[in-house]
Motif scaffolding. Structure first.
Motif, PDB file in Angstrom:
ATOM      1  N   ALA A  15       8.864  -4.342   1.047  1.00 32.30           N
ATOM      2  CA  ALA A  15       7.988  -4.705  -0.061  1.00 32.30           C
ATOM      3  C   ALA A  15       8.547  -4.096  -1.335  1.00 32.30           C
ATOM      4  O   ALA A  15       8.981  -2.939  -1.345  1.00 32.30           O
ATOM      5  N   VAL A  16       8.559  -4.891  -2.412  1.00 29.12           N
ATOM      6  CA  VAL A  16       9.100  -4.433  -3.689  1.00 29.12           C
ATOM      7  C   VAL A  16       8.048  -4.591  -4.784  1.00 29.12           C
ATOM      8  O   VAL A  16       7.162  -5.441  -4.709  1.00 29.12           O
ATOM      9  N   PRO A 140      -1.932 -10.600   6.499  1.00 30.64           N
ATOM     10  CA  PRO A 140      -0.556 -10.117   6.539  1.00 30.64           C
ATOM     11  C   PRO A 140       0.349 -11.028   7.366  1.00 30.64           C
ATOM     12  O   PRO A 140      -0.102 -11.739   8.261  1.00 30.64           O
ATOM     13  N   MET A 141       1.646 -10.987   7.036  1.00 30.79           N
ATOM     14  CA  MET A 141       2.651 -11.688   7.832  1.00 30.79           C
ATOM     15  C   MET A 141       2.921 -10.849   9.080  1.00 30.79           C
ATOM     16  O   MET A 141       3.085  -9.631   8.995  1.00 30.79           O
ATOM     17  N   VAL A 149       2.973  -7.195   7.637  1.00 32.51           N
ATOM     18  CA  VAL A 149       3.456  -7.062   6.260  1.00 32.51           C
ATOM     19  C   VAL A 149       2.353  -7.576   5.334  1.00 32.51           C
ATOM     20  O   VAL A 149       2.106  -8.769   5.256  1.00 32.51           O
ATOM     21  N   LYS A 150       1.704  -6.652   4.622  1.00 34.47           N
ATOM     22  CA  LYS A 150       0.523  -7.017   3.833  1.00 34.47           C
ATOM     23  C   LYS A 150       0.824  -7.237   2.349  1.00 34.47           C
ATOM     24  O   LYS A 150      -0.004  -7.788   1.624  1.00 34.47           O
ATOM     25  N   GLU A 151       1.986  -6.837   1.898  1.00 34.59           N
ATOM     26  CA  GLU A 151       2.308  -6.947   0.482  1.00 34.59           C
ATOM     27  C   GLU A 151       2.673  -8.389   0.097  1.00 34.59           C
ATOM     28  O   GLU A 151       3.129  -9.164   0.916  1.00 34.59           O
ATOM     29  N   TYR A 191       9.958  -2.005   6.386  1.00 36.90           N
ATOM     30  CA  TYR A 191       9.579  -2.332   7.760  1.00 36.90           C
ATOM     31  C   TYR A 191      10.852  -2.487   8.562  1.00 36.90           C
ATOM     32  O   TYR A 191      11.666  -3.355   8.277  1.00 36.90           O
ATOM     33  N   GLU A 192      11.036  -1.584   9.574  1.00 35.20           N
ATOM     34  CA  GLU A 192      12.276  -1.613  10.371  1.00 35.20           C
ATOM     35  C   GLU A 192      11.964  -1.973  11.812  1.00 35.20           C
ATOM     36  O   GLU A 192      10.895  -1.807  12.304  1.00 35.20           O
TER      37      GLU A 192
END
Length: 192
Positions: A15-16, A140-141, A149-151, A191-192
């Motif tokens: 996320a950026v 989220p994705m 991934v919520k961003e 996210y790794e």
């Protein structure tokens, strides 16, 4: 800073921090005439989808996202038939050396877990790690290992399984491919 120590080749998503006018992005996407969108309904998942190439190429027009990735970034050009000044200025303000294909999505309902690559897809980082900017993100994705991934502004490797299997509402986004200057982005979460 996270960017200096991270290996962009070995992440699932990052996320950026980008300043986005989500209202303006939504308005421009919704203003694109419906007849220009590729639309349909997947009756198995009950997903309605709309997608459009925001940039086109002179080589060929590919209905398959995976095949389109084989076209060099420099061969993609802004479409003359779209009035999207905010999207253009947003993309051109990013640290990116060469802008490639850009695809917009409006999805309603669940999107099954899937990958956007196959044996014909280039394996280079800049053809798999794209920047997604979402103006609407209902849930989220989902990615492997129960990653959520919520961003809304996320680089993610679309050759890794991803989707929105729990969505019931609308997701709206653009996905940008190109030769990014990754170290110039302010990374918020990896996210790794």
């Amino acid at each position: 800073m996270i960017n200096n120590i991270m290996d962009w080749n070995n992440i699932k998503a990052a996320a950026v921090n980008i300043d986005i006018d989500t209202k303006q992005l939504t308005q421009e996407l919704e203003s694109i005439p419906k007849e220009l969108w590729d639309s349909g309904v997947d009756h198995e998942s009950n997903t309605s989808w709309n997608t459009i190439w925001i940039r086109m190429n002179d080589v060929a027009e590919f209905p398959d996202f995976k095949l389109a990735k084989s076209i060099p970034h420099s061969d993609w050009k802004w479409r003359d038939d779209l009035t999207i000044p905010y999207i253009k200025s947003l993309v051109e303000s990013l640290p990116i050396k060469t802008v490639g294909m850009i695809r917009a999505f409006i999805l309603t309902g669940p999107l099954p877990i899937h990958v956007d690559s196959n044996a014909s897809t280039p394996t280079d980082l800049d053809y798999n790690l794209a920047l997604t900017i979402a103006s609407k993100l209902e849930v989220p994705m989902t990615m492997p290992d129960n990653i959520q991934v919520k961003e809304k502004n996320v680089f993610f490797n679309d050759s890794i399984p991803h989707g929105f299997p729990n969505a019931t509402g609308t997701q709206m986004s653009i996905r940008i491919f190109g030769d990014f200057e990754y170290d110039k982005f302010e990374v918020e979460t990896v996210y790794e």
